[in-house]
Write an enzyme that holds these catalytic residues in place. Structure first.
Site, PDB file in Angstrom:
ATOM      1  N   ASN A   1       0.836  -1.205   0.000  1.00  0.00           N
ATOM      2  CA  ASN A   1       0.000   0.000   0.000  1.00  0.00           C
ATOM      3  C   ASN A   1       0.871   1.255   0.000  1.00  0.00           C
ATOM      4  O   ASN A   1       1.845   1.338   0.756  1.00  0.00           O
ATOM      5  CB  ASN A   1      -0.904   0.007   1.238  1.00  0.00           C
ATOM      6  CG  ASN A   1      -1.947  -1.084   1.163  1.00  0.00           C
ATOM      7  OD1 ASN A   1      -2.934  -0.956   0.460  1.00  0.00           O
ATOM      8  ND2 ASN A   1      -1.717  -2.187   1.871  1.00  0.00           N
TER       9      ASN A   1
ATOM     10  N   GLU B   1     -11.995  -8.468  -2.344  1.00  0.00           N
ATOM     11  CA  GLU B   1     -11.589  -8.373  -0.931  1.00  0.00           C
ATOM     12  C   GLU B   1     -12.737  -8.763  -0.010  1.00  0.00           C
ATOM     13  O   GLU B   1     -13.904  -8.729  -0.391  1.00  0.00           O
ATOM     14  CB  GLU B   1     -11.197  -6.924  -0.598  1.00  0.00           C
ATOM     15  CG  GLU B   1      -9.929  -6.439  -1.237  1.00  0.00           C
ATOM     16  CD  GLU B   1      -9.557  -5.067  -0.717  1.00  0.00           C
ATOM     17  OE1 GLU B   1      -8.601  -4.976   0.066  1.00  0.00           O
ATOM     18  OE2 GLU B   1     -10.217  -4.080  -1.080  1.00  0.00           O
TER      19      GLU B   1
END
Length: 432
Positions: A283, A402
């Site tokens: 990320n 997800e």
């Protein structure tokens, strides 16, 4: 004539000096000292009014300066001061504290009228031209605090500032009223900020990995790197307690690169042991996209560990990409050209997803976990997810879903040929 001329020049110089002591030379707004003095006078003259303090900043203002130059930043500050001036009544005032921070004293007798002023301010700031055909999308972050009778104005200013700092989702204009809980939150924030540099040096930040599973055969095909903070005295600190703070104070820039390096170090070790490795997504904060130095920093790390960039995926949230910024997009394209895979996280959480897919060369799209809040039980939800998967594949992008928690969700995703899944059904984030 010489005597009179000299005298007049001296008077003008004294007046200019006095004015500079009270007025910000760039925006012609009052400085903090003049604002405070004027505010006290207005409060004393209008005892019938309920007043509140307005404390604001401009989201991503540094990015505007870095991307478009300080003259553009100055132009936006002047526009903001003009916009503030246009919504003021005779019993109100405002001033510039420093940088992009402004403070105002507003009459709150009519809350609806006050909120309409905030709307006017936002509307005007979103009409500032960037080019002949494009406009800046400027988010104003506002903290508000009532002025308590008999208390020092500085207390209300501090509280409005606390309210401003409490706003973590900064991708659109927001306002927040002060409450007492913010005091303890601010103390926690300061405590975390006191510890963060030492924590990085002592490697208290741990990298956890959550596997990604290929749906066609339920085999591991990748992982997402996630950061955890194991503080010796406090134990494991949840990411939600420190990531927003690090975004606010820019420490996230150091932390992201630290996590990226730890991932490269791990992949190098696996390669040296002739083990099978899979791509790992890391990320990255939107703040990196305001500075081309990120290109050299990432290249330096992958060169040091000799890790092929094809094994590294840079993951950015959709909300981080919502500003249509050509400079930011150019950096993403350069990262893509360097061989990094680019992933859009939380696809579908905002309004600009489809437009982003059209303009940015994504390799991977991560379907937001909120799509599964009803376990894909509704027909409408199934239709939306099915068509997103189909569209991504037609654009030659891989799609990861997800937040998969049930076998029913996995079976549905498999039936529509979704590539990968990630979630508690398969594994929680875990140490290496």
């Amino acid at each position: 004539t010489k005597i009179l001329g000299g005298y007049l020049n001296r008077i003008r110089t004294e007046e200019t000096a006095k004015r500079l002591q009270l007025i910000d030379p760039l925006t012609n707004a009052m400085n903090l000292s003049a604002f405070t003095e004027t505010a006290y006078q207005l409060i004393g003259d209008h005892k019938e009014n309920t007043y509140l303090i307005f404390y604001s900043d401009i989201d991503k203002f540094k990015l505007i300066n870095d991307t478009y130059g300080y003259s553009e930043g100055d132009r936006i500050l002047i526009e903001f001061a003009s916009a503030m001036d246009s919504i003021l009544q005779n019993d109100e005032c405002f001033g510039r504290i420093s940088g992009d921070r402004f403070v105002g004293l507003f009459n709150y007798n009519n809350p609806k009228l006050f909120l309409s002023k905030i709307k006017q301010l936002n509307d005007r700031m979103n009409r500032i031209s960037k080019t002949e055909t494009d406009f800046y999308r400027i988010s104003i972050i506002i903290g508000l605090s009532p002025v308590q009778e008999g208390s020092h104005l500085s207390l209300s200013i501090d509280r409005a500032d606390m309210a401003r700092k409490s706003i973590t989702a900064r991708h659109k204009s927001r306002y927040c009223f002060f409450n007492e809980a913010m005091k303890s939150n601010l103390m926690k924030q300061r405590e975390i900020e006191d510890l963060m540099d030492d924590a990085l040096e002592k490697e208290e930040f741990l990298v956890y990995y959550q596997p990604k599973v290929r749906l066609i055969d339920n085999e591991i095909c990748g992982a997402e790197a996630l950061v955890r903070w194991l503080q010796p005295e406090k134990g494991l600190i949840p990411p939600n307690d420190f990531i927003p703070i690090f975004e606010e104070n820019k420490f996230i820039l150091k932390l992201d690169l630290y996590v990226f390096e730890q991932v490269c170090k791990h992949l190098r070790k696996m390669l040296d042991q002739d083990k099978t490795i899979f791509p790992v997504s890391v990320n990255f904060s939107r703040l990196h996209l305001g500075n081309r130095e990120i290109l050299n920093q990432l290249q330096s790390i992958v060169t040091r560990y000799q890790v092929p960039t094809s094994y590294l995926e840079l993951e950015l949230t959709e909300s981080a990409l919502q500003e249509n910024n050509a400079y930011m997009f150019s950096i993403l394209k350069e990262l893509h050209n360097m061989g990094f895979k680019i992933s859009m996280d939380d696809f579908g959480s905002g309004l600009s997803s489809l437009n982003l897919l059209r303009t940015i060369p994504f390799d991977v799209v991560k379907l937001d976990k909120d799509f599964f809040h009803q376990e894909t039980s509704t027909e409408r939800e199934r239709i939306v997810i099915t068509n997103i998967v189909k569209m991504a594949q037609e654009l030659h992008m891989k799609i990861v879903s997800e937040g998969v928690e049930t076998k029913e969700q996995a079976a549905f995703l498999r039936s529509i040929h979704c590539d990968m899944a990630q979630g508690y059904l398969y594994a929680k984030p875990m140490p290496v």
